[in-house]
Design an enzyme around this catalytic site. Structure first.
Site, mmCIF file in Angstrom:
data_model
loop_
_atom_site.group_PDB
_atom_site.id
_atom_site.type_symbol
_atom_site.label_atom_id
_atom_site.label_comp_id
_atom_site.label_asym_id
_atom_site.label_seq_id
_atom_site.Cartn_x
_atom_site.Cartn_y
_atom_site.Cartn_z
ATOM 1 N N ASP A 89 0.853 -1.193 0.000
ATOM 2 C CA ASP A 89 0.000 0.000 0.000
ATOM 3 C C ASP A 89 0.895 1.252 0.000
ATOM 4 O O ASP A 89 0.885 2.015 0.942
ATOM 5 C CB ASP A 89 -0.962 -0.007 1.200
ATOM 6 N N ASP A 128 6.892 1.041 1.963
ATOM 7 C CA ASP A 128 6.529 0.045 0.928
ATOM 8 C C ASP A 128 7.339 0.287 -0.342
ATOM 9 O O ASP A 128 7.837 -0.658 -0.966
ATOM 10 C CB ASP A 128 5.047 0.143 0.552
ATOM 11 N N ASN A 149 -2.111 2.869 3.592
ATOM 12 C CA ASN A 149 -1.408 4.131 3.827
ATOM 13 C C ASN A 149 -2.116 5.302 3.145
ATOM 14 O O ASN A 149 -2.077 6.428 3.637
ATOM 15 C CB ASN A 149 0.036 4.037 3.339
ATOM 16 N N THR A 160 2.937 -5.997 2.838
ATOM 17 C CA THR A 160 3.476 -4.941 3.690
ATOM 18 C C THR A 160 2.418 -3.888 4.028
ATOM 19 O O THR A 160 2.755 -2.795 4.483
ATOM 20 C CB THR A 160 4.694 -4.272 3.025
ATOM 21 N N PHE A 170 -0.606 -0.473 12.942
ATOM 22 C CA PHE A 170 -1.495 0.070 11.912
ATOM 23 C C PHE A 170 -2.041 -0.991 10.959
ATOM 24 O O PHE A 170 -3.254 -1.083 10.744
ATOM 25 C CB PHE A 170 -0.758 1.157 11.113
ATOM 26 N N ASN A 171 -1.174 -1.789 10.320
ATOM 27 C CA ASN A 171 -1.630 -2.725 9.288
ATOM 28 C C ASN A 171 -2.663 -3.713 9.827
ATOM 29 O O ASN A 171 -3.638 -4.039 9.145
ATOM 30 C CB ASN A 171 -0.452 -3.509 8.701
ATOM 31 N N HIS A 216 9.830 0.085 8.467
ATOM 32 C CA HIS A 216 9.069 -1.130 8.757
ATOM 33 C C HIS A 216 9.120 -2.149 7.613
ATOM 34 O O HIS A 216 9.590 -3.277 7.778
ATOM 35 C CB HIS A 216 7.606 -0.774 9.030
ATOM 36 N N ASP A 217 8.598 -1.764 6.461
ATOM 37 C CA ASP A 217 8.347 -2.732 5.384
ATOM 38 C C ASP A 217 9.609 -3.348 4.782
ATOM 39 O O ASP A 217 9.595 -4.532 4.419
ATOM 40 C CB ASP A 217 7.493 -2.080 4.291
#
Length: 312
Positions: free
Chosen positions: A10, A15, A39, A124, A165-166, A240-241
């Site tokens: 996203d 990402d 996102n 992700t 979040f995800n 993160h991703d």
């Protein structure tokens, strides 16, 4: 032998960087890119994936848009983190090719069916597309080698006190995925908050003499703004991703533990929480390999090394 993967994302700054890393490495073979809302809104995340692949000269990779909202919740996006476009900061090219006529679930199914070897799914963003794929095509579970995802936390959340979040965006989808029986590698906040990029790391990236590295540096410049808020107590910005891609390339950079992970789908305070049984307090068998530790310098070195590929 390259590892065949499907990137479900996203985009989103991190990402985008994960895609850029994945496509720089001969060890990985990106079979398809699919997008979902998260996102930013679904039209923007799809457009951003097309923009990144256009910049990389990879219009040969089929891209498809997927779920426009979570399975059972209203859509939540993160414009404060990623900006109005979802990739604010650098000037990215407009797409020179169009998305597939297939939707994300159909493209993933087609790719799995056509492959002679099992494929790793790398989501992700929210897990909506993956849950829909697993629900609609149960006979294809055997074609999925593993799911290496960014999401969740054994500790505190980053969107609510309890939830990352995800997972919070679509806890029902996450519940389906974690109950699927397919091997899962969970790159949660416990490890991604260690994957911080510092100011000096951004300058190291900016010094790499190619336009892709310059784009990554500018993505990080914008991404850093949100994470400078003192409430986070970060020195840098957590990437993160890209931890998913780093795990596939160099698992030795990480410390892991096999754990049972349950998803809280309802709760006044805990919706979207990943309940990680780190100390075997229940009788439930582990369903995920959870990442807890990271060699941060090795992670940064891997990013720099990967971006040098684009000097060619």
């Amino acid at each position: 032998m390259s590892i065949p993967i499907i990137c479900d994302c996203d985009p989103g700054h991190d990402d985008a960087i994960a895609l850029i890393l994945a496509l720089s490495r001969k060890e990985l073979d990106v079979k398809a890119v699919t997008t979902c809302a998260g996102n930013q809104t679904p039209d923007k995340t799809l457009n951003n994936a097309l923009r990144i692949l256009t910049m990389l000269g990879r219009s040969d990779i089929e891209v498809a848009g997927g779920a426009t909202k979570p399975l059972a919740c209203d859509l939540i996006i993160a414009p404060d983190v990623h900006g109005e476009s979802g990739l604010d900061g650098p000037e990215l090219p407009s797409p020179i090719f169009q998305a597939s006529k297939l939707n994300a679930i159909e493209l993933m199914a087609k790719t799995l069916q056509a492959s002679e070897e099992s494929i790793t799914l790398v989501p992700t963003g929210p897990l909506t597309n993956i849950a829909l794929l697993l629900s609609a095509y149960p006979h294809l579970h055997k074609k999925v080698k593993q799911i290496v995802l960014m999401g969740g936390a054994a500790g505190v959340g980053n969107w609510t006190p309890a939830a990352e979040f995800n997972i919070f965006v679509d806890p029902d989808a996450a519940n389906i995925v974690f109950k699927s029986g397919i091997p899962i590698v969970m790159c949660g906040l416990d490890v991604t908050h260690q994957a911080q990029i510092m100011d000096e790391d951004i300058e190291r990236i900016r010094a790499i003499p190619n336009p892709i590295a310059q784009c990554v540096a500018e993505l990080l410049d914008f991404f850093m703004i949100y994470h400078r808020d003192p409430k986070w107590k970060f020195e840098g910005a957590p990437l993160h991703d890209p931890c998913t891609i780093a795990w596939l390339l160099k698992p030795e950079l990480f410390e892991t533990q096999d754990c049972f992970v349950g998803i809280e789908t309802k709760g006044e305070y805990t919706q979207g929480m990943t309940v990680v049984d780190r100390y075997s307090l229940t009788d439930k068998q582990p369903n995920a390999k959870v990442l807890f530790g990271l060699n941060r310098q090795g992670f940064v070195d891997l990013i720099v090394e990967s971006l040098m590929f684009y000097n060619k």
